[in-house]
Write a protein that holds these residues in place. Structure first.
Motif, short mmCIF file in Angstrom:
data_model
loop_
_atom_site.label_atom_id
_atom_site.label_comp_id
_atom_site.label_asym_id
_atom_site.label_seq_id
_atom_site.Cartn_x
_atom_site.Cartn_y
_atom_site.Cartn_z
N PHE A 82 -7.82 -5.68 -12.20
CA PHE A 82 -6.85 -4.79 -11.52
C PHE A 82 -5.58 -4.61 -12.35
CE2 PHE A 82 -5.93 -9.09 -10.02
CZ PHE A 82 -4.55 -9.18 -10.11
N TYR A 83 -4.90 -3.52 -12.09
CA TYR A 83 -3.58 -3.24 -12.67
C TYR A 83 -2.51 -3.34 -11.59
CZ TYR A 83 -5.62 -1.21 -16.91
OH TYR A 83 -6.28 -1.02 -18.10
N LEU A 84 -1.30 -3.59 -12.03
CA LEU A 84 -0.12 -3.43 -11.18
C LEU A 84 0.69 -2.32 -11.84
CD1 LEU A 84 0.97 -7.20 -10.93
CD2 LEU A 84 -0.66 -5.96 -9.48
N GLU A 85 1.03 -1.30 -11.06
CA GLU A 85 1.80 -0.19 -11.64
C GLU A 85 3.07 -0.02 -10.84
OE1 GLU A 85 -1.02 3.07 -11.77
OE2 GLU A 85 -2.18 2.10 -13.36
N PHE A 86 4.20 -0.11 -11.53
CA PHE A 86 5.46 0.14 -10.83
C PHE A 86 5.40 1.54 -10.25
CE2 PHE A 86 9.38 2.46 -10.69
CZ PHE A 86 10.09 1.69 -9.80
N LEU A 87 5.73 1.69 -8.99
CA LEU A 87 5.69 3.03 -8.37
C LEU A 87 6.85 3.17 -7.41
CD1 LEU A 87 4.39 5.75 -7.57
CD2 LEU A 87 2.98 4.50 -5.94
N SER A 88 7.71 4.14 -7.70
CA SER A 88 8.80 4.37 -6.76
C SER A 88 8.33 5.30 -5.66
CB SER A 88 10.01 4.96 -7.47
OG SER A 88 9.75 6.30 -7.84
N LEU A 89 8.73 5.00 -4.46
CA LEU A 89 8.53 5.91 -3.33
C LEU A 89 9.92 6.31 -2.88
CD1 LEU A 89 5.87 4.04 -1.14
CD2 LEU A 89 5.48 5.92 -2.74
N GLY A 90 10.07 7.55 -2.42
CA GLY A 90 11.32 7.95 -1.80
C GLY A 90 11.43 7.32 -0.41
N LEU A 91 12.58 7.42 0.20
CA LEU A 91 12.76 6.83 1.53
C LEU A 91 11.78 7.41 2.56
CD1 LEU A 91 14.36 4.87 3.35
CD2 LEU A 91 15.94 6.76 3.81
N PRO A 92 11.53 8.74 2.56
CA PRO A 92 10.61 9.25 3.57
C PRO A 92 9.21 8.64 3.47
CG PRO A 92 11.90 11.04 2.64
CD PRO A 92 12.20 9.83 1.81
N PHE A 93 8.67 8.56 2.26
CA PHE A 93 7.33 7.99 2.12
C PHE A 93 7.35 6.49 2.37
CE2 PHE A 93 4.74 11.25 -0.61
CZ PHE A 93 4.87 12.18 0.42
N MET A 94 8.38 5.81 1.92
CA MET A 94 8.45 4.36 2.17
C MET A 94 8.41 4.12 3.68
SD MET A 94 8.54 1.36 0.97
CE MET A 94 9.04 1.53 -0.73
N ALA A 95 9.16 4.92 4.42
CA ALA A 95 9.23 4.71 5.87
C ALA A 95 7.90 5.08 6.54
CB ALA A 95 10.37 5.54 6.46
N ALA A 96 7.18 6.02 5.98
CA ALA A 96 5.91 6.42 6.59
C ALA A 96 4.79 5.43 6.28
CB ALA A 96 5.52 7.82 6.13
N PHE A 97 4.84 4.82 5.09
CA PHE A 97 3.71 4.01 4.64
C PHE A 97 3.95 2.50 4.71
CE2 PHE A 97 2.91 8.14 2.57
CZ PHE A 97 1.70 8.40 3.20
N MET A 98 5.19 2.10 5.01
CA MET A 98 5.49 0.67 5.07
C MET A 98 4.59 0.00 6.10
SD MET A 98 9.15 -0.90 5.26
CE MET A 98 9.47 -2.48 4.66
N GLU A 99 4.48 0.61 7.25
CA GLU A 99 3.55 0.12 8.26
C GLU A 99 3.00 1.34 8.99
OE1 GLU A 99 4.91 -3.22 10.63
OE2 GLU A 99 3.35 -2.81 12.12
N PRO A 100 1.96 1.97 8.41
CA PRO A 100 1.44 3.18 9.04
C PRO A 100 0.80 2.81 10.37
CG PRO A 100 0.01 2.50 7.23
CD PRO A 100 1.17 1.55 7.24
N GLY A 101 0.59 3.79 11.19
CA GLY A 101 -0.06 3.51 12.47
C GLY A 101 0.95 3.31 13.57
N ASN A 102 0.44 3.09 14.76
CA ASN A 102 1.27 3.08 15.95
C ASN A 102 2.28 1.93 15.98
OD1 ASN A 102 -0.10 5.28 16.77
ND2 ASN A 102 -1.24 4.30 18.43
N THR A 103 2.01 0.87 15.22
CA THR A 103 2.90 -0.30 15.29
C THR A 103 4.09 -0.20 14.34
OG1 THR A 103 1.59 -1.39 13.60
CG2 THR A 103 1.00 -1.84 15.90
N GLY A 104 4.14 0.85 13.50
CA GLY A 104 5.13 0.90 12.42
C GLY A 104 6.51 1.35 12.85
N TRP A 105 7.11 0.66 13.80
CA TRP A 105 8.47 0.99 14.26
C TRP A 105 9.10 -0.32 14.73
CZ3 TRP A 105 9.65 -0.37 19.30
CH2 TRP A 105 8.54 -0.75 20.09
#
Ligand SMILES: Cc1cc2nc3c(=O)[nH]c(=O)nc-3n(C[C@H](O)[C@H](O)[C@H](O)COP(=O)(O)OP(=O)(O)OC[C@H]3O[C@@H](n4cnc5c(N)ncnc54)[C@H](O)[C@@H]3O)c2cc1C
Ligand code: SF4
Lengths: 525, 131
Positions: A345-368
């Motif tokens: 496997f690789y590890l790749e530094f990847l920046s996310l903007g705030l909108p995507f970080m907030a959407a993908f940090m905990e996707p699904g109904n519990t992510g609030w």
């Protein structure tokens, strides 16, 4: 741009204008071979690119109806977005990040290296690294990949990657750098150097990043040999009584059906649409779909074993400043079953903007709620990686057609199933732990683990195999069943490797175009 | 995080949710019923109205009961867009948003942190790819 008659039987018809299709089109055009590219989406250019995560997503993405299925969390949390793919001129190279890695030798020989693995359907490629190396070099020169082949230095290190790199140094790693990337670090090939704008995955506004949108497609159109029709959705590949393909039926921008005759057809719609098109082209002669005597069309769908790891650091990082994928860690790309899984496997530094970080940090109904909100309050202190490792082909993972629902073109909606193998589960845990250790070595105060995003790497659904009974295409992407039908995109992959797929897609496309030219000259197709 | 979000941000989210309910009867019915359930649950568990429960974890616990319901997810996503996809508050989170109109980050701090070593210089990067 050239224009060709619908009844011109001499053209190569290429479905899709992304990494695979765009490259084949330009390679053929440079050899003086006529082609018509059918691209379902609209025409884009650099001026269409916006620095807005959701704005760009809405503008560029393939949003026709699809279903996620199988055991991965996305079957619940991303029900209609199994994959993140562009619909338009340039395909997913418009929003790709530019990481341009080669497969390792053993990754072409997974079956011989790993042996048989229960519940997996792994096989060796019919090509080796040795055979691919000259094509990797051609691809690197074409795309402008930083590194020794081009002599272009890797990009300067941004804040987010410097944090990761220091963690790598402190944990004894040695293979971490800001390349190879298909992004100009200096002006080259008529394209400017990267200005560290960020938002590479929303499309590069200045063309520093390679995409078929800024290179292959306009270059092909500048010859007299290539016509690119946008808003042209291929519906069915037609064939004659001898079993040769004869043309492609498509819906044009006005919604009218047209039939473009063809001498050769290349399918390059990415790994969901390519098998879907072949399955939708079933006929009395080929009741299971075109090129499907092996039964492997639509099977073995691979996406990489992935997730995100974001660490809050004691001081601000502002990871979004500069190139989105700003560094790659390759120390863990080797096969050692004692780690609890096969492949690397690789590890790749990847920046996310705030909108995507907030959407993908905990996707699904519990992510609030409080924990998510507090995590996001640390956004400007974060550095993070996208972890990606080899995904094993499985029979159960694949693309099938919905039995009743159709899309706006009247075609059965694709159902895209992905269930992680135990290998994926073990590897994911290991990758998460490794990434956390690296960040903790630089003083991370909190570490967040993000589950897989909708798939950006899609592979394997028309795989290559030396034997016609085990794969759809041969080593040149040519159908085992139908000599003048080719697959030119990532769906040809026999295994996923650990690395991002596009350099290999482009290298295979260059090699395929050479083969098509040779076979056309010899009147074999 | 640079300070707190102003109350207007939350008011705008609430206004958006109300406007959505005003425009769609089914939505309004579901929202009213849902909020009614929240109030009832607060009474049942704490014998007080939801807003008078002092412990924020306890309030969150009540909402967790309803998190799979449509009315709740509607409000949740309205809040998501109103906060995290709202350019007016991004700077509070230290996110600078659209960059291309400012040219680039080459001169705007893409590599300005001091708590870890610098990356290699251009000369070092050039030397690395020679030969
Ligand atoms: C955010 C993101 C970042 C990425 N970063 C990287 C990276 O750093 N490195 C890397 O190697 N890869 C990366 N990738 C993956 C990369 O984009 C893909 O691997 C690559 O573009 C796939 O090439 P392709 O030719 O298979 O398909 P695509 O490039 O997706 O092109 C397919 C095209 O075919 C068209 N099409 C489909 N069906 C039809 C039809 N029936 N008729 C007409 N047209 C059709 C589509 O509209 C599309 O334009 C990234 C992907 C994403 C989403
Ligand atoms: S960071 Fe560089 S490559 Fe990425 S979008 Fe900006 S200029 Fe293009």
């Amino acid at each position: 741009m050239a224009t060709f008659d619908l009844n011109d039987e001499g053209v190569v018809v290429i479905v899709g204008s992304g990494a695979g299709g765009g490259t084949v089109a330009n390679e053929l055009a440079q050899k003086g071979i006529k082609s018509v590219v059918l691209e379902a989406g609209p025409r884009f250019d650099s001026s269409d690119m916006v620095n807005d995560e959701w704005g760009a997503f809405q503008k560029l993405s393939w949003l026709d109806k699809r279903y996620s299925a199988g055991g991965w969390h996305g079957a619940v949390n991303h029900q209609n977005l199994p994959a993140w793919i562009v619909k338009g001129y340039g395909g997913s190279t418009v929003h790709w990040a530019g990481v341009a890695l080669r497969f390792k030798e053993y990754e072409f020989k997974t079956r011989s290296t790993y042996g048989e693995i229960a519940d997996a359907n792994i096989e060796d490629w019919p090509v080796s690294l040795e055979e691919m190396t000259p094509y990797y070099e051609k691809a690197e020169i074409k795309m402008g990949v930083t590194g020794k082949t081009t002599g272009m230095p890797h990009l300067p290190w941004n804040n987010g990657f410097r944090v990761l790199a220091e963690g790598c140094r402190r944990t004894g790693r040695t293979d971490y750098d800001s390349g190879p990337m298909a992004i100009n670090s200096i002006e080259r090939d008529g394209r400017p150097a990267c200005q560290q704008i960020g938002f590479c995955m929303q499309g590069c506004a200045i063309g520093a990043k390679w995409s078929t949108m800024v290179t292959e497609l306009p270059q092909a159109e500048d010859t007299e040999y290539c016509e690119i029709r946008t808003g042209a959705m291929a519906l069915k590949v037609e064939h004659d009584d001898s079993g040769k393909v004869t043309g492609v039926l498509y819906a044009d921008a006005e919604g009218n059906q047209q039939l473009q005759k063809a001498r050769v057809v290349c399918v390059a719609g990415n790994s969901i649409e390519s098998p879907r098109l072949l399955l939708n082209s079933a006929s009395a002669m080929f009741p299971d779909g075109l090129a499907n005597s092996s039964g492997q069309v639509g099977k073995n769908y691979m996406v990489h074993t992935t997730g995100g790891v974001y660490a809050a650091m004691p001081e601000p990082v502002h990871m979004f400043r500069g190139t989105s994928v700003a560094g790659i860690v390759g120390d863990d790309v080797y096969h050692d079953p004692s780690r609890g899984f096969s492949g690397g496997f690789y590890l790749e530094f990847l920046s996310l903007g705030l909108p995507f970080m907030a959407a993908f940090m905990e996707p699904g109904n519990t992510g609030w709620g409080k924990s998510v909100a507090q995590g996001l309050e640390q956004y400007d202190h974060m550095s993070g990686v996208w972890v990606l490792g080899e995904d094993l082909a499985q029979d159960q993972n694949g693309v099938t057609l919905h039995d009743s629902e159709v899309d706006q073109y009247g075609l059965a909606v694709p159902v895209v199933a992905k269930t992680p193998h135990i290998n994926d589960v073990n590897m994911t845990n290991y990758m998460f732990e490794t990434s956390a250790q690296i960040y903790e070595a630089v003083g991370a105060t909190d570490v967040y683990e993000l589950p897989a995003y909708p798939a950006s790497h899609n592979m394997g659904t028309n795989r290559m195999h030396a034997e016609a009974s085990k794969g759809v295409v041969n080593a040149f992407g040519q159908s085992h069943d139908i000599a003048n039908l080719f697959v030119s995109d990532g769906s040809q992959f026999t295994s996923s490797g650990a690395c991002n797929p596009t350099l290999t897609i482009v290298a295979l496309a260059i090699r395929q175009a050479e083969y098509i030219a040779q076979e056309m000259n010899a009147q074999n197709i | 995080m640079n300070g707190r979000l102003s109350i207007d941000v939350y008011q705008a989210i609430a206004d958006g949710v109300s406007a959505g309910a005003d425009a769609d009867e089914a939505n309004a019915t579901a929202l009213k019923a849902g909020l009614g359930e929240v109030v009832a649950q607060a009474q049942a568990l704490f014998g007080s109205s939801y807003v008078d429960i002092p412990d924020d974890d306890a309030r969150e616990g009540i909402l967790r009961t309803f998190q799979n319901e449509g009315f709740f997810q509607g409000v949740r996503w309205a809040a998501y867009f109103g906060i995290y996809n709202n350019p007016d508050v991004w700077l509070k989170f230290g996110y600078q948003g659209s960059s291309v109109e400012h040219g680039d980050y080459i001169d705007r701090g893409f590599s300005d942190i001091t708590f870890v070593p610098e990356g290699p210089t251009l000369e070092e990067r050039m030397a690395q790819v020679k030969g």
